[in-house]
Motif scaffolding. Structure first.
Motif, short mmCIF file in Angstrom:
data_model
loop_
_atom_site.label_atom_id
_atom_site.label_comp_id
_atom_site.label_asym_id
_atom_site.label_seq_id
_atom_site.Cartn_x
_atom_site.Cartn_y
_atom_site.Cartn_z
N LEU A 1 53.32 67.99 -75.46
CA LEU A 1 52.54 67.89 -76.62
C LEU A 1 51.12 67.23 -76.17
O LEU A 1 51.44 65.98 -75.73
N ILE A 2 50.18 67.66 -76.53
CA ILE A 2 48.89 67.17 -76.46
C ILE A 2 48.25 66.77 -77.65
O ILE A 2 47.74 67.57 -78.35
N GLY A 3 48.31 65.68 -78.02
CA GLY A 3 48.01 65.05 -79.28
C GLY A 3 48.51 65.72 -80.61
O GLY A 3 48.22 65.28 -81.74
N SER A 4 49.52 66.34 -80.28
CA SER A 4 50.28 67.21 -81.32
C SER A 4 51.51 66.25 -81.79
O SER A 4 52.21 65.74 -80.64
N HIS A 5 51.46 65.53 -82.95
CA HIS A 5 52.58 64.55 -83.22
C HIS A 5 53.68 65.06 -84.23
O HIS A 5 53.74 64.74 -85.33
N ILE A 6 54.41 66.14 -83.59
CA ILE A 6 55.56 66.58 -84.19
C ILE A 6 56.41 65.47 -84.68
O ILE A 6 57.23 64.63 -83.87
N GLY A 7 56.89 65.67 -86.00
CA GLY A 7 57.99 64.43 -86.52
C GLY A 7 57.01 63.57 -87.37
O GLY A 7 57.31 63.18 -88.40
N GLU A 8 55.75 63.47 -87.09
CA GLU A 8 54.70 62.85 -88.18
C GLU A 8 54.07 63.97 -88.94
O GLU A 8 53.95 64.01 -90.17
N ASN A 9 53.51 65.09 -88.12
CA ASN A 9 53.36 65.99 -88.78
C ASN A 9 54.94 66.94 -88.98
O ASN A 9 55.72 67.04 -88.31
N MET A 10 55.04 67.25 -90.45
CA MET A 10 56.52 67.51 -90.71
C MET A 10 56.57 69.09 -90.70
O MET A 10 56.95 69.80 -91.80
N HIS A 11 56.10 69.65 -89.60
CA HIS A 11 56.24 71.26 -89.57
C HIS A 11 57.75 71.63 -89.42
O HIS A 11 58.23 71.48 -88.19
N ASN A 12 58.33 71.91 -90.53
CA ASN A 12 59.93 71.74 -90.75
C ASN A 12 60.60 72.42 -89.41
O ASN A 12 61.24 71.70 -88.73
N THR B 1 40.71 70.90 -84.09
CA THR B 1 39.25 70.87 -83.96
C THR B 1 39.11 69.47 -83.73
O THR B 1 38.71 68.68 -84.75
N TRP B 2 38.40 69.00 -82.66
CA TRP B 2 38.47 67.65 -82.16
C TRP B 2 37.04 67.23 -81.63
O TRP B 2 36.31 66.50 -82.25
N TYR B 3 36.60 68.10 -80.59
CA TYR B 3 35.45 67.58 -79.91
C TYR B 3 34.23 68.69 -80.07
O TYR B 3 33.39 68.51 -79.23
N GLY B 4 34.61 69.92 -80.35
CA GLY B 4 33.51 70.98 -80.25
C GLY B 4 33.65 71.81 -79.33
O GLY B 4 33.21 72.86 -79.07
N ASP B 5 34.52 71.35 -78.11
CA ASP B 5 34.80 72.36 -77.05
C ASP B 5 36.14 72.73 -76.90
O ASP B 5 36.87 72.79 -75.92
N ASP B 6 36.93 72.81 -78.11
CA ASP B 6 38.51 72.93 -78.58
C ASP B 6 38.79 74.28 -77.96
O ASP B 6 39.88 74.35 -77.63
N ASP C 1 31.99 73.87 -82.57
CA ASP C 1 32.57 74.68 -81.27
C ASP C 1 31.55 76.14 -81.50
O ASP C 1 31.73 76.73 -82.53
N PRO C 2 30.75 76.07 -80.31
CA PRO C 2 29.86 77.34 -80.56
C PRO C 2 30.44 78.62 -80.49
O PRO C 2 29.96 79.61 -80.71
N ILE C 3 31.65 78.52 -80.00
CA ILE C 3 32.51 79.99 -79.63
C ILE C 3 33.01 80.46 -81.19
O ILE C 3 33.00 81.58 -81.50
N MET C 4 33.47 79.63 -81.94
CA MET C 4 34.14 80.16 -83.43
C MET C 4 33.65 79.36 -84.60
O MET C 4 34.36 79.31 -85.66
N GLY C 5 32.98 78.30 -84.22
CA GLY C 5 32.53 77.58 -85.49
C GLY C 5 33.07 76.36 -85.85
O GLY C 5 33.23 75.81 -87.06
N GLY C 6 34.28 76.15 -85.28
CA GLY C 6 35.25 74.97 -85.81
C GLY C 6 34.62 73.52 -85.70
O GLY C 6 33.54 73.40 -84.84
N THR C 7 35.03 72.66 -86.66
CA THR C 7 34.32 71.59 -86.77
C THR C 7 35.03 70.49 -85.89
O THR C 7 35.87 69.98 -86.59
N GLY C 8 34.54 70.04 -84.94
CA GLY C 8 35.21 68.95 -84.17
C GLY C 8 34.93 67.63 -85.08
O GLY C 8 33.83 67.17 -85.35
#
Lengths: 177, 759
Positions: free
Chosen positions: B223-234, B353-358, B732-739
């Motif tokens: 898990l990289i920055g993914s907090h399963i258990g706090e995010n309750m994706h059942n 969407t964290w830093y723009g090079d996501d 993110d210049p590739i897909m427009g995401g907001t870091g």
């Protein structure tokens, strides 16, 4: 028959689903709860440990709350489940003071309320609401005298502890560690 | 003056107003208009099932709307016919009979007395803009007239729909019929977009939802920055628990000691913003040690030689200086992953969407999975399937002359969905743009709390000629609307069936358990009525929703009647197996037909074909990186007023390391205000939580609190909104995401707002 519950602290994520499910199952008024989550952090960054526990009434075999109840409202029921008969409770609060686990609360309707291990469901062959809802399946419930019950099997397999054993109340809520 | 004329006069008046004042809902005219009788005969409890073992209780099927996981369940009503509880459907693969706390607390959404109760129309009374209660007919007339006006003056393409939720599909149909394809959900560019683009360019397929991660059978979960258990994706939480039972190794990379970190064999307390360096070092070790799945890579992958050369210098020693993770730990964790291969998951995460090079970071994740052969393998990533329901027959949608992409040609070519923040940007007038948006329809997404850079969002809103907001709650966004339409909650309505992917294709039904409270209406009804007022009836030919659903369901061999009884229905897989079989010949949906370690798509668009590490901004002295995340009992800002869920958590707190707290002499529970690097102050104070679980260079809070709308009585002024402090956006210049993770805050122990007034 001896009902008991085991909580796997290695799996519990502390999501509080047990709390909400209990509230909606048992019509616990908002602002009150019969079960709750405790998180204990130990260590210094980055050497850390975290234990998460879903806690509730320990349904002690030697319950101070039953002993101190002046009206007999607090009593043992099927399989040692500790219950409060609402009609007989005068709300004096002696049981609240005597409980080492702080598991009881004064219901706004004037009686003392607490976890019943969902006895109304257990009598129908169902699991307590918290056990049934838990997304991590970290709660195990059943009859300790039945070696085939979920709780007997998991306690045989795993290391466990109880809370405040020194109070001598013989608690029946086990924490797998 | 006829009724019609009055309406036109009013709408003109609205448009001429130079400034869109924020209106606190129901500031004028208490209470709603009388409900129109008879309209909801379909919703009466004409179907219910007696529940075994629960005398007097009845139940109806639904799927949850509290989050996007959409678990199917049963709504139980007591003998008085009141909704009492919601329990998961045992047959549902999303939840396996176990709803999460938010789903269980979904009853609170229905009972919340702060709900929107009646349609509201912005009017100016004695020079002051107010919302006046209106009938549905009146409110929808205002909407229709304004949309027609925008279409006539600027073209229907200048209307955009922002939506997040099941009802949005009906408004999507409406907008397409109207002549616009600008339908956007912040779940792409503010959330999972980078991973979808990265995985598509690598494997030719996206991850989609629920994630195709085979966690239950994995031997190693990273898990990289993914907090399963706090995010309750059942489903994921459930499967992670199964994986723990099965003795799987969990490796968590997070500057914060998350719940998942506490369940992990390895916790890598990484320096924030350096994840790509760690990923590259892992790739370097796995290639150098020849731990990758040689047969798999040789057969399926493209660009191994290029990758080898690319990562040559990205050694664990190199990464140590960047990430603060020791080389031996990087080496050992790489070994763990390789040992588990192919039953290993480097989890793609969800909000990425964290830093723009996501997209590049997620490309590194995809590459690592490819090297370990986990794509298409048991315990890695399975091949999902879904059961599509056919669309009810309608004339072909008109082809719009322009889309959002025409606003700035050539940008974000690899974006797979409409970029929300781009719609927002293109709403602010600028001479160099071919298309400016003039009207927004907003359904079920509180854009004020969803899009970063609130100032820009508000500027865009002020530039609009018209905005209609459809929501269940008086969220902040409603205060800027010209018309507010109260949607009923998911417990009071039908929607399209859920048809999301899973191991087994399946569909789930949502039907009303109760009649809509107040004067609220379901999305399908609102969209159909509005279609009628826009002369688009031919696109909504069904008479009512039951007819539509029954028609769809019969096309796949079931019926509304059957679905009411079962709630969830599974279908056999039609296309392929869950996993690749040995030596299977596979044509991947990429330019080369292979899994692209070297991305020809990215190269063609002028981006680096293989990920590189770029240093990101770091906090100045006295500032701390603002990290944010989820609580298991809340969804976005959506649930912050839910009575059952606020009972568990009614405010967010600021996690502060004890060393930092000592430096600032902060006490646990003390209320402080935050100021970010751009001088933006938090509206409200936040309580300090002093904890060893956070790094000294960061602070952390749960997203979605700090509501400034007073009509949200339970959540008003509780905690701080992370969104208002996110003003440094890395696109993110590739897909427009907001870091959104290059924002830094400092503390004020005294109320800085008061100081401003005094001076």
């Amino acid at each position: 028959m001896r009902y008991a519950m085991a909580v796997d602290t290695k799996k519990c994520v502390g999501c509080s689903d047990c709390v909400v499910a209990c509230q909606t199952e048992n019509n616990v008024p908002i602002g009150y709860c019969r079960d709750w989550i405790v998180e204990v952090v130990d260590g210094t960054y980055p050497q850390l440990e975290l234990e998460i526990r879903s806690e509730r009434c320990n349904h002690c075999a030697n319950s101070p709350c039953v002993r101190c109840c002046p009206t007999g409202a607090s009593h043992y029921s099927d399989g040692g489940i500790v219950l409060v008969t609402h009609d007989e409770c005068i709300g004096c609060g002696a049981c609240i003071a005597s409980c080492p686990y702080d598991a009881r609360y004064p219901h706004p309707d004037g009686y003392v309320d607490k976890c019943t291990f969902c006895i109304h469901r257990v009598r129908e062959g169902q699991q307590p609401a918290c056990v049934e809802v838990c997304p991590t399946k970290c709660l195990y419930f059943g009859d300790l005298e039945d070696p085939e019950s979920d709780v007997s099997k998991v306690l045989k397999k795993r290391k466990y502890k109880t809370l405040i054993p020194e109070a001598g109340t013989d608690p029946q809520l086990y924490f797998l560690i | 003056m006829t009724y019609e004329n009055i309406l036109i006069f009013i709408s003109n008046h609205i448009m001429k107003s130079t400034r869109r004042d924020f209106i606190k809902i129901a500031a004028v005219g208490a209470g709603g208009l009388a409900t129109s009788g008879g309209l909801f005969s379909w919703a009466r409890a004409n179907f219910f099932e007696e529940v075994p073992n629960a005398p007097g209780m009845t139940r109806t099927p639904t799927y949850c709307e509290i989050c996007f996981w959409k678990c199917a369940g049963w709504v139980y009503k007591n003998e008085k016919g009141e909704i009492q509880k919601i329990i998961g459907n045992d047959e549902d693969p999303h939840c396996n009979g176990r709803l999460c706390p938010r789903g269980t607390g979904g009853v609170g959404m229905y009972y919340d007395e702060d709900r929107l109760k009646t349609p509201l129309v912005r009017r100016t009374v004695n020079g002051k803009q107010v919302f006046e209660p209106a009938s549905w007919d009146e409110a929808l007339d205002v909407v229709a007239q304004n949309l027609k006006k925008v279409a006539k003056e600027h073209g229907p393409e200048c209307v955009a729909l922002f939506t997040h939720g099941s009802g949005g599909k009906f408004f999507g149909d409406l907008l397409k019929a109207f002549g616009s394809e600008n339908i956007t959900a912040p779940s792409f560019a503010q959330c999972r977009g980078p991973r979808e683009v990265a995985f598509l360019s690598t494997f030719g397929e996206i991850i989609a939802s629920p994630e195709r991660t085979d966690i239950r059978d994995t031997r190693c979960l990273v898990l990289i920055g993914s907090h399963i258990g706090e995010n309750m994706h059942n489903g994921q939480v459930q499967e992670m628990s199964d994986a723990i039972d099965n003795g799987a190794t969990i490796i968590t990379v997070d500057p914060r000691y998350s719940t998942a970190a506490s369940k992990s064999k390895y916790w890598l307390p990484i320096k924030p913003s350096t994840d790509i360096a760690l990923l590259l070092a892992w790739i370097n070790v796995i290639i150098n040690e020849e731990w990758y799945d040689k047969k798999y890579v040789e057969k399926y992958c493209y660009g191994l030689e290029e990758l080898k050369n690319h990562v040559k210098t990205f050694t664990p020693e190199w990464a140590y200086g960047i990430t603060t993770i020791r080389p031996d730990v990087i080496y050992e964790t790489a070994r763990e992953m390789a040992n588990a291969s192919p039953a290993v998951i480097i989890h793609p995460g969800r909000h990425v969407t964290w830093y723009g090079d996501d997209t590049q970071r997620l490309r590194a994740v995809a590459i690592l999975n490819a090297l370990l052969g986990s794509w298409g393998r048991r315990g890695g990533f399975y091949s999902p399937e879904k059961k599509d329901l056919p669309s009810y027959p309608h004339p072909e949608f008109p082809k719009p002359k322009r889309t959002w992409r025409d606003a700035h040609p050539g940008k974000y070519n690899l974006a797979l969905e409409v970029v929300s923040n781009d719609i927002c940007d293109s709403t602010i007038p600028s001479p160099d743009r071919a298309c400016n948006f003039k009207a927004w329809i907003v359904n079920g997404t509180n854009l004020i709390f969803t899009l970063p850079d609130q100032k820009k969002t508000l500027e865009a809103i002020q530039s609009l000629e018209f905005m209609v907001v459809i929501d269940t709650m008086p969220m902040e966004i409603t205060g800027y609307a010209d018309v507010v339409l109260p949607e009923c909650t998911y417990l009071e309505r039908y929607d399209y069936c859920r048809t999301d992917q899973h191991r087994e294709p399946n569909i789930a039904l949502r039907m009303p358990a109760a009649e809509p409270k107040y004067d609220s209406k379901p999305a399908w009804w609102i969209a159909k009525k509005l279609a009628s007022k826009l002369d688009l009836d031919e696109y909504f030919k069904w008479n009512d929703i039951e007819e539509l659903l029954d028609w769809q369901l019969k096309k796949v061999g079931t019926s509304l009647e059957e679905m009411k009884k079962v709630g969830v229905k599974k279908f056999p897989r039609e296309y392929d197996d869950l996993y690749f079989y040995d030596d299977q010949e596979i044509q991947f949906n990429t330019n080369t037909g292979k899994i692209e370690l070297y991305s020809t798509d990215l190269a063609a668009e002028g981006f680096v074909p293989m990920p590189v590490y770029t240093p990101h901004e770091e906090p100045q002295t006295g500032f701390y990186r603002l990290n944010y995340g989820r609580s298991p009992v809340h969804t976005f800002s959506r649930t912050a007023n839910n009575p059952n869920l606020t009972d568990l958590m009614d405010e967010n707190v600021l996690w502060v390391n004890p060393k930092v707290a000592k430096e600032w002499s902060l006490k646990a529970g003390q209320k402080i205000w935050l100021e970010n690097q751009d001088g933006v102050l938090s509206t409200f104070p936040i309580k300090v939580r002093i904890t060893e679980r956070i790094r000294f260079d960061s602070v952390y809070m749960v997203h979605g609190f700090g509501h400034a709308e007073k009509r949200l009585t339970r959540s008003y002024g509780k905690g701080v909104s992370d969104t208002e402090l996110i003003t440094n956006v890395k696109t993110d210049p590739i897909m427009g995401g907001t870091g959104m993770r290059s924002n830094f805050v400092t503390f004020h122990v005294e109320d800085p707002h008061r100081k401003e007034v005094e001076s």
